[in-house]
Design a protein around this motif. Structure first.
Motif, PDB file in Angstrom:
ATOM      1  N   ALA A  83       0.840  -1.201   0.000  1.00 64.28           N
ATOM      2  CA  ALA A  83       0.000   0.000   0.000  1.00 64.28           C
ATOM      3  C   ALA A  83       0.874   1.249   0.000  1.00 64.28           C
ATOM      4  N   HIS A  84       1.958   1.207   0.737  1.00 65.28           N
ATOM      5  CA  HIS A  84       2.861   2.351   0.840  1.00 65.28           C
ATOM      6  C   HIS A  84       3.483   2.687  -0.520  1.00 65.28           C
ATOM      7  N   THR A  85       3.993   1.671  -1.216  1.00 66.97           N
ATOM      8  CA  THR A  85       4.576   1.937  -2.537  1.00 66.97           C
ATOM      9  C   THR A  85       3.490   2.297  -3.547  1.00 66.97           C
ATOM     10  N   GLY A  86       2.271   1.795  -3.328  1.00 70.58           N
ATOM     11  CA  GLY A  86       1.156   2.166  -4.201  1.00 70.58           C
ATOM     12  C   GLY A  86       0.842   3.649  -4.100  1.00 70.58           C
ATOM     13  N   ILE A  87       0.844   4.170  -2.890  1.00 73.92           N
ATOM     14  CA  ILE A  87       0.593   5.601  -2.708  1.00 73.92           C
ATOM     15  C   ILE A  87       1.693   6.415  -3.376  1.00 73.92           C
ATOM     16  N   ARG A  88       2.921   5.996  -3.206  1.00 67.89           N
ATOM     17  CA  ARG A  88       4.041   6.693  -3.857  1.00 67.89           C
ATOM     18  C   ARG A  88       3.851   6.687  -5.389  1.00 67.89           C
ATOM     19  N   ALA A  89       3.456   5.547  -5.916  1.00 66.66           N
ATOM     20  CA  ALA A  89       3.264   5.431  -7.367  1.00 66.66           C
ATOM     21  C   ALA A  89       2.098   6.293  -7.848  1.00 66.66           C
ATOM     22  N   LEU A  90       1.005   6.328  -7.080  1.00 61.33           N
ATOM     23  CA  LEU A  90      -0.141   7.162  -7.460  1.00 61.33           C
ATOM     24  C   LEU A  90       0.238   8.642  -7.497  1.00 61.33           C
ATOM     25  N   VAL A  91       0.950   9.100  -6.473  1.00 65.99           N
ATOM     26  CA  VAL A  91       1.353  10.511  -6.425  1.00 65.99           C
ATOM     27  C   VAL A  91       2.252  10.838  -7.610  1.00 65.99           C
ATOM     28  N   ARG A  92       3.246   9.994  -7.854  1.00 66.36           N
ATOM     29  CA  ARG A  92       4.182  10.240  -8.957  1.00 66.36           C
ATOM     30  C   ARG A  92       3.446  10.221 -10.303  1.00 66.36           C
ATOM     31  N   ALA A  93       2.576   9.245 -10.513  1.00 71.80           N
ATOM     32  CA  ALA A  93       1.855   9.140 -11.792  1.00 71.80           C
ATOM     33  C   ALA A  93       0.965  10.356 -12.010  1.00 71.80           C
ATOM     34  N   TYR A  94       0.276  10.804 -10.964  1.00 71.28           N
ATOM     35  CA  TYR A  94      -0.612  11.957 -11.100  1.00 71.28           C
ATOM     36  C   TYR A  94       0.182  13.204 -11.462  1.00 71.28           C
ATOM     37  N   LEU A  95       1.260  13.461 -10.730  1.00 70.28           N
ATOM     38  CA  LEU A  95       2.047  14.672 -10.983  1.00 70.28           C
ATOM     39  C   LEU A  95       2.781  14.596 -12.315  1.00 70.28           C
ATOM     40  N   ASP A 181       8.331  17.901  -8.637  1.00 70.76           N
ATOM     41  CA  ASP A 181       9.250  16.811  -8.318  1.00 70.76           C
ATOM     42  C   ASP A 181       9.456  16.711  -6.806  1.00 70.76           C
ATOM     43  N   GLN A 182       9.586  17.851  -6.161  1.00 70.04           N
ATOM     44  CA  GLN A 182       9.723  17.856  -4.707  1.00 70.04           C
ATOM     45  C   GLN A 182       8.434  17.326  -4.055  1.00 70.04           C
ATOM     46  N   ALA A 183       7.295  17.752  -4.575  1.00 70.42           N
ATOM     47  CA  ALA A 183       6.015  17.282  -4.040  1.00 70.42           C
ATOM     48  C   ALA A 183       5.891  15.772  -4.179  1.00 70.42           C
ATOM     49  N   ALA A 184       6.370  15.216  -5.292  1.00 70.27           N
ATOM     50  CA  ALA A 184       6.298  13.771  -5.507  1.00 70.27           C
ATOM     51  C   ALA A 184       7.132  12.997  -4.491  1.00 70.27           C
ATOM     52  N   VAL A 185       8.133  13.649  -3.933  1.00 75.88           N
ATOM     53  CA  VAL A 185       8.967  13.021  -2.911  1.00 75.88           C
ATOM     54  C   VAL A 185       8.345  13.192  -1.518  1.00 75.88           C
ATOM     55  N   LEU A 186       7.825  14.390  -1.234  1.00 74.72           N
ATOM     56  CA  LEU A 186       7.353  14.706   0.112  1.00 74.72           C
ATOM     57  C   LEU A 186       5.924  14.243   0.402  1.00 74.72           C
ATOM     58  N   LEU A 187       5.034  14.345  -0.566  1.00 71.97           N
ATOM     59  CA  LEU A 187       3.630  14.039  -0.313  1.00 71.97           C
ATOM     60  C   LEU A 187       3.333  12.584   0.066  1.00 71.97           C
ATOM     61  N   PRO A 188       3.930  11.605  -0.590  1.00 70.23           N
ATOM     62  CA  PRO A 188       3.529  10.224  -0.278  1.00 70.23           C
ATOM     63  C   PRO A 188       3.640   9.860   1.203  1.00 70.23           C
ATOM     64  N   GLU A 189       4.705  10.299   1.864  1.00 73.61           N
ATOM     65  CA  GLU A 189       4.873   9.941   3.282  1.00 73.61           C
ATOM     66  C   GLU A 189       3.799  10.592   4.134  1.00 73.61           C
ATOM     67  N   ARG A 190       3.464  11.850   3.842  1.00 70.70           N
ATOM     68  CA  ARG A 190       2.419  12.536   4.608  1.00 70.70           C
ATOM     69  C   ARG A 190       1.051  11.916   4.341  1.00 70.70           C
ATOM     70  N   ILE A 191       0.808  11.552   3.091  1.00 72.41           N
ATOM     71  CA  ILE A 191      -0.463  10.897   2.748  1.00 72.41           C
ATOM     72  C   ILE A 191      -0.535   9.537   3.443  1.00 72.41           C
ATOM     73  N   TRP A 192       0.578   8.808   3.403  1.00 74.10           N
ATOM     74  CA  TRP A 192       0.609   7.493   4.024  1.00 74.10           C
ATOM     75  C   TRP A 192       0.218   7.566   5.494  1.00 74.10           C
ATOM     76  N   ARG A 193       0.734   8.572   6.199  1.00 76.08           N
ATOM     77  CA  ARG A 193       0.404   8.724   7.618  1.00 76.08           C
ATOM     78  C   ARG A 193      -1.090   8.926   7.840  1.00 76.08           C
ATOM     79  N   SER A 194      -1.758   9.548   6.879  1.00 74.16           N
ATOM     80  CA  SER A 194      -3.187   9.820   7.047  1.00 74.16           C
ATOM     81  C   SER A 194      -4.078   8.623   6.733  1.00 74.16           C
ATOM     82  N   VAL A 195      -3.553   7.637   6.007  1.00 73.48           N
ATOM     83  CA  VAL A 195      -4.397   6.502   5.601  1.00 73.48           C
ATOM     84  C   VAL A 195      -3.922   5.161   6.122  1.00 73.48           C
ATOM     85  N   ALA A 196      -2.735   5.112   6.701  1.00 71.77           N
ATOM     86  CA  ALA A 196      -2.227   3.835   7.207  1.00 71.77           C
ATOM     87  C   ALA A 196      -3.101   3.357   8.375  1.00 71.77           C
ATOM     88  N   ALA A 197      -3.260   2.058   8.478  1.00 80.56           N
ATOM     89  CA  ALA A 197      -4.075   1.487   9.565  1.00 80.56           C
ATOM     90  C   ALA A 197      -3.390   1.708  10.906  1.00 80.56           C
TER      91      ALA A 197
END
Length: 197
Positions: A83-95, A181-197
């Motif tokens: 799930a964590h790498t999926g979020i990273r991939a979604l953010v990168r693909a969108y941007l 590019d910076q957002a693609a690096v920083l956002l996934p971790e913050r998003i992950w914290r909001s959705v991780a179980a």
């Protein structure tokens, strides 16, 4: 496909491509029948025959590019294992999509698209259901295994994509305080914290 059908498809494509160019150059106020027929080289009758109206043409254009964006997002998930790498991939693909298809991204993130989405959201969502399914299934799988928080699918989607959409809008508006590019690096971790179980 008959030659007549091929010509009809080519005409529809010309109109769609021209509509995106006109929108990118002149905004919503530039979306006139005259501008669209001039930019496409297609007759007024053909515009009405294929799309019924300028709104019909723009709805088809929104549906086309929304489908492409959702396809890119679904494709990005295919190669992830968590799930964590999926979020990273979604953010990168969108941007990446926003950077590579700036004109289409301007339309997808416009007030015009917002109004259409509010007025006709169910039809747009139904039209893209096959493309939304991989995203929903991906999230559901990770909710079931305990990696993602057990939230309704719409809330998970909002928590994951909402920040990305906000950053994309800011970048598209011409503000120079956002580096995608910076957002693609920083956002996934913050998003992950909001959705991780």
């Amino acid at each position: 496909m008959s030659p007549k059908q091929q010509r009809g498809e080519a005409t529809a494509e010309q109109l769609l491509d021209a509509a995106l160019r006109v929108y990118a150059e002149s905004g919503e106020q530039g979306l006139t029948v005259a501008a669209l027929t001039r930019a496409s080289g297609v007759s007024l009758g053909s515009l009405y025959h294929h799309f019924g109206s300028v709104d019909g043409l723009m709805n088809a254009l929104l549906t086309r590019w929304l489908g492409r964006l959702l396809g890119e997002l679904a494709g990005a998930l295919e190669h992830t294992r968590t799930a964590h790498t999926g979020i990273r991939a979604l953010v990168r693909a969108y941007l990446d999509f926003v950077q590579e298809h700036r004109e289409a991204a301007l339309l997808l993130h416009s007030s015009y698209a917002d109004r259409q989405g509010m007025a006709d959201g169910k039809r747009l969502r139904d039209a893209q259901e096959a493309r939304l399914s991989p995203l929903a299934q991906w999230a559901e799988r990770y909710v079931e295994c305990g990696d993602l928080a057990p939230l309704p699918a719409a809330l998970l989607e909002s928590l994951i994509l909402g920040p990305v959409i906000a950053v994309a809008r800011r970048w598209l508006s011409g503000l120079d305080d956002v580096d995608l590019d910076q957002a693609a690096v920083l956002l996934p971790e913050r998003i992950w914290r909001s959705v991780a179980a």
